[in-house]
Design a protein around this motif. Structure first.
Motif: not given
Length: 380
Positions: A112-115, A76-82, A64-69, A226-230
């Motif tokens: 996951w559904q809400e986001r 890549e991770y979202g597709k591979e985990f799916s 969950n942490d890897v997919i979202q962040n 999700e940490p923001p970009e600078p």
């Protein structure tokens, strides 16, 4: 950050626990090595199937942490985990009986559904695979037991089996967890709304609800956000500089409003209709000015709340990166000390070697070796 190897990944997965630091640390490491996402996800799936039931949930929190962040870095991770999640949810549904585990996974699916992490059809498929074992057991039990007219029937010629009860308990558990999740969201929204009117310190709504603690233990970790970009953080900070609270012109206009528009006692001092109309116009203008300024202040408060959440997530990421950098620094210091020791050993060894300049000059060639006869005569 340490280099990626499959053995290093296996070691980190074996050391994974439910704490926030453990999950975040490994998540950042996996995201950093996202070019190896295929072997990482395959290894994650294989190890999840072999660990004990409680740790399966920890593996899911990690995913969950890897997919979202990792969304900003790439898909890549979202597709591979799916590709593996259908088998994973089916495996958990068939091998795990814990209502706590199923309820926690239900919360992850809700998030996951809400986001919009995955579409509703995919989420429904995952949920169906997760609870497939319960429904299939109920169907199998109904086929195995003949319809009874008497005994433990419910009066209409059917018999309730333990599997039916288990299925209903699971469904109730899932509905209960979903209801708790909705209640937490509504409470958080109410707190944020009331805060705009009464509080000065921003309330940061967590990006994902954490599991409720049981038996006094710390609940498992769900990512805050999700940490923001600078660049995004700098842009948000710059926008605060031009906020309503720093608008000196409007504040000065409000300060210069005549006291007559806010004191009811001044109404009794009006002498004619013209002065009453003039005062009414002044009051209306002041109301419009204050309403506009209050709306700007409310928007600023919302903006500051979001900025506080961004700063929190950015700070958490930077602390983690700092800890990893310090760890790498310690590793390099140890390597440097080892190399300096090796350098000293080589220097000492060289200083103990014979001085080649003291050997005789053999430029013209060595003297001929004595013959066997010469050696024999010498011995006699």
């Amino acid at each position: 950050m340490s280099a990626f190897t499959e053995s290093a990944l296996l070691k980190k997965l074996s050391e994974l626990n439910t704490s926030q630091q453990s999950i975040q640390t490994l998540s950042l490491w996996l995201i950093h090595h996202r070019k190896h996402h295929t072997i990482i996800v395959q290894t994650w799936q294989r190890e999840l199937q072999n660990v004990a039931e409680p740790k399966k949930l920890t593996f899911m929190y990690l995913a969950n942490d890897v997919i979202q962040n990792s969304k900003k870095k790439g898909p890549e991770y979202g597709k591979e985990f799916s590709n593996v999640l259908p088998k994973v949810f089916a495996h958990i549904g068939e091998s795990c009986k814990s209502d706590k585990l199923l309820g926690s996974l239900g919360r992850i699916l809700n998030i996951w559904q809400e986001r919009g992490v995955y579409d509703a059809k995919t989420i429904a498929d995952y949920r169906g695979r997760l609870h497939k074992e319960s429904s299939s057991s109920a169907a199998g039990a109904a086929g195995a037991h003949p319809v009874a007219a008497t005994g433990n029937g419910n009066g209409n010629g059917t018999t309730k089996t333990p599997s039916d009860k288990h299925s209903k308990v699971t469904d109730k558990s899932e509905k209960r967890e979903k209801r708790k999740h909705e209640e937490r969201l509504s409470k958080s929204k109410r707190s944020r709304t009331s805060h705009h009117a009464t509080a000065a310190t921003p309330i940061v709504e967590p990006a994902a609800p954490a599991a409720e603690p049981e038996n006094g233990h710390t609940p498992p970790y769900l990512p805050l956000g999700e940490p923001p970009e600078p660049e995004e953080l700098i842009k948000a900070l710059n926008s605060i500089e031009n906020s309503a609270s720093s608008d000196a012109l409007v504040r000065e206009r409000i300060a210069k409003l005549p006291p007559e528009i806010s004191e009811i006692s001044c109404i009794s001092k009006l002498e004619d209709k013209e002065k009453a109309k003039l005062l009414a116009n002044q009051v209306n203008e002041a109301v419009d000015l204050l309403n506009d300024y209050n709306a700007r202040l409310a928007a600023e408060m919302e903006q500051r709340t979001k900025l506080a959440a961004m700063l929190r997530d950015f700070q958490a990421e930077q602390k983690e990166l700092l800890a990893q950098a310090e760890q790498r620094l310690d590793e390099h210091k140890k390597k440097l000390a080892k190399m300096l020791g090796l350098q000293k050993e080589i220097h000492d060894h060289l200083s103990n070697l014979p001085d080649l300049t003291q050997l005789p000059d053999v430029t013209g060639g060595l003297a001929p070796l004595p013959s066997a006869g010469d050696l024999f005569n010498t011995l006699h």
